[in-house]
Design an enzyme around this catalytic site. Sequence first.
Site, mmCIF file in Angstrom:
data_model
loop_
_atom_site.group_PDB
_atom_site.id
_atom_site.type_symbol
_atom_site.label_atom_id
_atom_site.label_comp_id
_atom_site.label_asym_id
_atom_site.label_seq_id
_atom_site.Cartn_x
_atom_site.Cartn_y
_atom_site.Cartn_z
ATOM 1 N N TYR A 80 -2.014 -0.185 10.070
ATOM 2 C CA TYR A 80 -2.132 -0.728 8.709
ATOM 3 C C TYR A 80 -0.856 -0.400 7.917
ATOM 4 O O TYR A 80 -0.245 -1.270 7.300
ATOM 5 C CB TYR A 80 -3.366 -0.141 8.040
ATOM 6 C CG TYR A 80 -3.535 -0.500 6.584
ATOM 7 C CD1 TYR A 80 -4.060 -1.732 6.214
ATOM 8 C CD2 TYR A 80 -3.197 0.407 5.573
ATOM 9 C CE1 TYR A 80 -4.223 -2.059 4.870
ATOM 10 C CE2 TYR A 80 -3.361 0.084 4.242
ATOM 11 C CZ TYR A 80 -3.879 -1.149 3.889
ATOM 12 O OH TYR A 80 -4.039 -1.464 2.563
ATOM 13 N N SER A 82 0.868 -1.185 0.000
ATOM 14 C CA SER A 82 0.000 0.000 0.000
ATOM 15 C C SER A 82 0.897 1.224 0.000
ATOM 16 O O SER A 82 1.985 1.202 0.589
ATOM 17 C CB SER A 82 -0.859 0.023 1.262
ATOM 18 O OG SER A 82 -1.495 1.286 1.386
HETATM 19 N N1 LIG Z 1 -8.664 -0.626 -1.834
HETATM 20 C C1 LIG Z 1 -7.677 0.187 -1.556
HETATM 21 O O1 LIG Z 1 -7.843 1.422 -1.570
HETATM 22 C C2 LIG Z 1 -6.303 -0.365 -1.235
HETATM 23 C C3 LIG Z 1 -5.239 0.548 -1.138
HETATM 24 C C4 LIG Z 1 -3.963 0.073 -0.864
HETATM 25 C C5 LIG Z 1 -3.756 -1.284 -0.664
HETATM 26 N N2 LIG Z 1 -4.806 -2.150 -0.749
HETATM 27 C C6 LIG Z 1 -4.513 -3.576 -0.516
HETATM 28 O O2 LIG Z 1 -4.986 -4.347 -1.604
HETATM 29 C C7 LIG Z 1 -5.345 -5.652 -1.147
HETATM 30 C C8 LIG Z 1 -6.773 -5.956 -1.605
HETATM 31 O O3 LIG Z 1 -7.629 -4.997 -1.029
HETATM 32 P P1 LIG Z 1 -9.129 -4.734 -1.527
HETATM 33 O O4 LIG Z 1 -9.332 -3.286 -1.550
HETATM 34 O O5 LIG Z 1 -9.413 -5.559 -2.721
HETATM 35 O O6 LIG Z 1 -9.910 -5.288 -0.241
HETATM 36 P P2 LIG Z 1 -11.169 -6.223 -0.093
HETATM 37 O O7 LIG Z 1 -11.557 -6.112 1.337
HETATM 38 O O8 LIG Z 1 -12.160 -5.921 -1.166
HETATM 39 O O9 LIG Z 1 -10.547 -7.684 -0.378
HETATM 40 C C9 LIG Z 1 -9.650 -8.294 0.514
HETATM 41 C C10 LIG Z 1 -9.757 -9.799 0.303
HETATM 42 O O10 LIG Z 1 -8.880 -10.442 1.251
HETATM 43 C C11 LIG Z 1 -9.593 -11.526 1.823
HETATM 44 N N3 LIG Z 1 -9.054 -11.854 3.142
HETATM 45 C C12 LIG Z 1 -9.053 -11.065 4.255
HETATM 46 N N4 LIG Z 1 -8.531 -11.719 5.293
HETATM 47 C C13 LIG Z 1 -8.178 -12.955 4.830
HETATM 48 C C14 LIG Z 1 -7.595 -14.095 5.439
HETATM 49 N N5 LIG Z 1 -7.289 -14.104 6.740
HETATM 50 N N6 LIG Z 1 -7.362 -15.190 4.685
HETATM 51 C C15 LIG Z 1 -7.710 -15.207 3.363
HETATM 52 N N7 LIG Z 1 -8.270 -14.156 2.738
HETATM 53 C C16 LIG Z 1 -8.500 -13.040 3.465
HETATM 54 C C17 LIG Z 1 -11.035 -11.026 1.914
HETATM 55 O O11 LIG Z 1 -11.981 -12.076 2.099
HETATM 56 C C18 LIG Z 1 -11.178 -10.315 0.584
HETATM 57 O O12 LIG Z 1 -11.584 -11.180 -0.445
HETATM 58 C C19 LIG Z 1 -5.191 -5.634 0.362
HETATM 59 O O13 LIG Z 1 -3.948 -6.213 0.713
HETATM 60 C C20 LIG Z 1 -5.202 -4.153 0.691
HETATM 61 O O14 LIG Z 1 -4.525 -3.880 1.886
HETATM 62 C C21 LIG Z 1 -6.079 -1.727 -1.020
#
Ligand SMILES: NC(=O)c1ccc[n+]([C@@H]2O[C@H](COP(=O)([O-])OP(=O)(O)OC[C@H]3O[C@@H](n4cnc5c(N)ncnc54)[C@H](O)[C@@H]3O)[C@@H](O)[C@H]2O)c1
Length: 261
Positions: free
Chosen positions: A157, A144
């Site tokens: 985070y 991130s």
């Molecule tokens: N959306 C944003 O703005 C953003 C920004 C920076 C980084 N990210 C990173 O991108 C990645 C995806 O995020 P997203 O926005 O798609 O989030 P999201 O919440 O839509 O998806 C996250 C996924 O991870 C799965 N997950 C969570 N805990 C788990 C576990 N213990 N075991 C297996 N699966 C698990 C969830 O079920 C979900 O399908 C994450 O690592 C997040 O930190 C997202």
Amino acid sequence: MDDIGIMGKVAVVTGAAHGIGAAIAFAFAERGARVAALDCDRDALRSTVESIVDKGQQATGYPVDVRDSATVDQVVDEVERDLGPIGILANVAGVLRTGPILDLTDEDFAAMFAVNTYGTFYVCRSVARRMRPRRHGAIVVVGSNAGSVPRMHMGAYGASKAATSSFAKSLGLELAGSGIRCNVVSPGSTDTDMLRGMWANGSGERRTILGTPEHFRVGIPLGKLGTPSDVAEAVVFLASELAGHITMHDLCVDGGAALGA
Ligand SMILES: NC(=O)c1ccc[n+]([C@@H]2O[C@H](COP(=O)([O-])OP(=O)(O)OC[C@H]3O[C@@H](n4cnc5c(N)ncnc54)[C@H](O)[C@@H]3O)[C@@H](O)[C@H]2O)c1
């Protein structure tokens, strides 16, 4: 479609049920990979896998909680038994809890590290142990931009993501001699449930794009949120042969929000 070194490969994607992970699973499948989709949300995982298979592409779902290292090992074994040697790994599973650092509980802090840092370590270790003797593979870790820029109310985070990004680069160094690359993709605000969950009201999108001076947050210079597909394309690139001489790199996909940091 040109083969960029994805076609026919077994690609493991964690966090594949929702958001960015689902977009990455779709993107690998579209390029002919055999996708092993891992997630703890069984129902959503089934529906992501069905959408891929309905398009005539290849995906198999493996329900797993990445916080459990023994189960991660078992599932990685199962993937290789079912689909063959893993050639690509994308670590995407992640969780976010927000709040001022002084208000975070022990459990809040541990919960983010358990998935974002330990979970990524467990999956990378398990897969890389199998890749190394084969001297082949590409690993991408989704971090991130909050791992490199301080963000109000995202202290734990950001720390969990900074730790993961550092670990991923060291892994890249240790595996380079075996021909295995390991890179990081660091998204900024990307339109998924995780981002929308941070917004208190209908002005969330506007405030994210324009910035919030009271939080010392500059906004997004490109003037729009990222899409899951923006991040997925960066992950596909780093996993592909187009990035054959790139390792230990952190590619920020945030519309400029971290001002290149
Ligand atoms: N959306 C944003 O703005 C953003 C920004 C920076 C980084 N990210 C990173 O991108 C990645 C995806 O995020 P997203 O926005 O798609 O989030 P999201 O919440 O839509 O998806 C996250 C996924 O991870 C799965 N997950 C969570 N805990 C788990 C576990 N213990 N075991 C297996 N699966 C698990 C969830 O079920 C979900 O399908 C994450 O690592 C997040 O930190 C997202």
